[in-house]
Enzyme design. Structure first.
Site, PDB file in Angstrom:
ATOM      1  N   GLU A  50      -4.611  -0.767  -1.435  1.00 11.82           N
ATOM      2  CA  GLU A  50      -5.907  -0.850  -0.754  1.00 11.82           C
ATOM      3  C   GLU A  50      -6.872   0.097  -1.466  1.00 11.82           C
ATOM      4  OE1 GLU A  50      -5.853   0.014   3.452  1.00 11.82           O
ATOM      5  OE2 GLU A  50      -8.032   0.017   3.592  1.00 11.82           O
TER       6      GLU A  50
ATOM      7  N   ASP B 201       0.793  -1.253   0.000  1.00 12.32           N
ATOM      8  CA  ASP B 201       0.000   0.000   0.000  1.00 12.32           C
ATOM      9  C   ASP B 201       0.820   1.296   0.000  1.00 12.32           C
ATOM     10  OD1 ASP B 201      -1.938  -1.918   0.222  1.00 12.32           O
ATOM     11  OD2 ASP B 201      -2.764  -1.230   2.130  1.00 12.32           O
TER      12      ASP B 201
ATOM     13  N   LYS C  38      -7.581  -4.751   4.912  1.00 10.12           N
ATOM     14  CA  LYS C  38      -6.248  -4.457   5.426  1.00 10.12           C
ATOM     15  C   LYS C  38      -5.277  -5.566   5.050  1.00 10.12           C
ATOM     16  CE  LYS C  38      -8.529  -1.403   8.098  1.00 10.12           C
ATOM     17  NZ  LYS C  38      -9.969  -1.179   7.981  1.00 10.12           N
TER      18      LYS C  38
ATOM     19  N   GLN D 210       8.083 -13.656  21.400  1.00 12.44           N
ATOM     20  CA  GLN D 210       7.751 -15.065  21.632  1.00 12.44           C
ATOM     21  C   GLN D 210       8.399 -15.972  20.580  1.00 12.44           C
ATOM     22  OE1 GLN D 210       3.539 -15.679  23.030  1.00 12.44           O
ATOM     23  NE2 GLN D 210       3.280 -13.638  22.154  1.00 12.44           N
TER      24      GLN D 210
ATOM     25  N   VAL E 170       3.199   0.361   4.249  1.00  9.25           N
ATOM     26  CA  VAL E 170       2.489   1.110   5.285  1.00  9.25           C
ATOM     27  C   VAL E 170       1.069   0.570   5.466  1.00  9.25           C
ATOM     28  CG1 VAL E 170       3.830   3.190   4.896  1.00  9.25           C
ATOM     29  CG2 VAL E 170       1.718   2.884   3.601  1.00  9.25           C
TER      30      VAL E 170
ATOM     31  N   CYS F 100      -2.019  -2.403   7.845  1.00 11.41           N
ATOM     32  CA  CYS F 100      -2.011  -3.343   6.713  1.00 11.41           C
ATOM     33  C   CYS F 100      -0.788  -4.258   6.694  1.00 11.41           C
ATOM     34  CB  CYS F 100      -2.158  -2.577   5.414  1.00 11.41           C
ATOM     35  SG  CYS F 100      -3.807  -1.837   5.276  1.00 11.41           S
TER      36      CYS F 100
ATOM     37  N   LYS G 296      -6.663  -4.829  -3.160  1.00 12.12           N
ATOM     38  CA  LYS G 296      -7.290  -5.463  -1.994  1.00 12.12           C
ATOM     39  C   LYS G 296      -8.300  -4.513  -1.356  1.00 12.12           C
ATOM     40  CE  LYS G 296      -3.493  -4.289   1.236  1.00 12.12           C
ATOM     41  NZ  LYS G 296      -4.213  -3.545   2.244  1.00 12.12           N
TER      42      LYS G 296
HETATM   43  N1  TIU Z   1      -2.574   0.349   4.292  1.00 12.62           N
HETATM   44  C1  TIU Z   1      -3.049   0.632   5.524  1.00 12.62           C
HETATM   45  O1  TIU Z   1      -2.354   0.511   6.516  1.00 12.62           O
HETATM   46  N2  TIU Z   1      -4.348   1.140   5.622  1.00 12.62           N
HETATM   47  C2  TIU Z   1      -4.769   1.975   6.602  1.00 12.62           C
HETATM   48  O2  TIU Z   1      -5.907   2.366   6.642  1.00 12.62           O
HETATM   49  N3  TIU Z   1      -3.841   2.351   7.513  1.00 12.62           N
HETATM   50  C3  TIU Z   1      -3.957   3.279   8.458  1.00 12.62           C
HETATM   51  O3  TIU Z   1      -3.070   3.373   9.290  1.00 12.62           O
HETATM   52  N4  TIU Z   1      -4.981   4.090   8.464  1.00 12.62           N
END
Ligand code: TIU
Length: 234
Positions: A80, A32, A140, A210, A165, A170, A137
């Site tokens: 996303e 993303d 998430k 863990q 990110v 995600c 997608k």
């Molecule tokens: N790609 C992803 O992490 N989507 C989100 O909505 N992330 C946020 O941190 N908002």
């Protein structure tokens, strides 16, 4: 670096312990890295976030992307987003919170988080090239309601180098999905970022705690070092 890398196995100095990777069974998965999350005026900012927090992940990902391309490694980008009619956007996702703009509303980079709009596209620095896989997608996790699992099976992939990110949203969701499906995930610590630095830190700690309950964590230079060493030895 040459494509001979894919005939070798390398050891990445990861946490909680080093991990040996057969490079031919390893893919680079970039989550993303879209304008909607990275730039002002997109989905991330409408949720009230400081998007400048994410910029630090771009150069480490670019370095890995160059190495993966040179080695002929499978590269997968995810985005996303939702269909223009929002038929794949659950009301629970669209309606939540009090964003300045909701998913589907018109913003400065087009409709927020809608496929085909400028904001939905991947940032220029990491733009896919021909032959790379792009997975759209709606959720998430990158496995939910996508062809990612089939793509990985077709290429006999067992290991994923995961970056993108945001770390705790995600990236974490995708790593958890991948872990349940049997993939070894190495999450790139400097190739991920969050709007909340403390969530980035905890997101990585949750993965490697863990005994590596969801996977491994390494920085980009550790992966690049393992790749170049194997190429030199090949
Ligand atoms: N790609 C992803 O992490 N989507 C989100 O909505 N992330 C946020 O941190 N908002």
């Amino acid at each position: 670096m040459t494509s001979s890398l894919l005939a070798t196995t390398g050891t990445v100095m990861a946490e909680p312990e080093p991990i040996s990777l057969d490079w031919s069974k390893t893919a680079l998965l970039i989550i993303d890295m879209q304008r909607d999350f990275m730039e002002p005026g997109g989905f991330g900012e409408t949720l009230g976030n400081d998007v400048s927090q994410l910029a630090r992940a771009v150069q480490p990902i670019a370095n890995l992307l160059t190495a993966a391309r040179n080695a002929g490694m499978l590269v997968i980008h995810t985005r996303e987003g939702h269909k223009p009619d929002l038929s794949d956007a659950p009301p629970a996702k669209v309606e939540r919170g009090a964003p300045s703009l909701r998913i589907g509303d018109p913003g400065p980079m087009g409709r927020i988080l809608i496929r085909g709009e400028p904001g939905h596209d991947i940032i220029p620095e990491l733009y896919p090239v021909a032959g790379e896989v792009v997975i759209d997608k709606p959720g998430k996790g990158a496995f939910y309601a996508t062809e990612l699992g089939d793509v990985l099976k077709q290429h006999a992939i067992a290991n994923l180098l995961v970056c993108g990110v945001t770390t705790e949203v995600c990236v974490n969701t995708t790593v958890r999905e991948a872990n349940d499906r049997g993939y070894r995930c190495v999450v790139i610590s400097d190739g991920c970022a969050s709007y909340f630095p403390e969530f980035h830190e905890m997101g990585l700690r949750m993965i490697k705690a863990q005994g590596g309950i969801f996977g491994w964590v390494a920085d980009s230079t550790a992966v690049l070092a393992a790749m170049s060493l194997e190429t030199l030895n090949a």
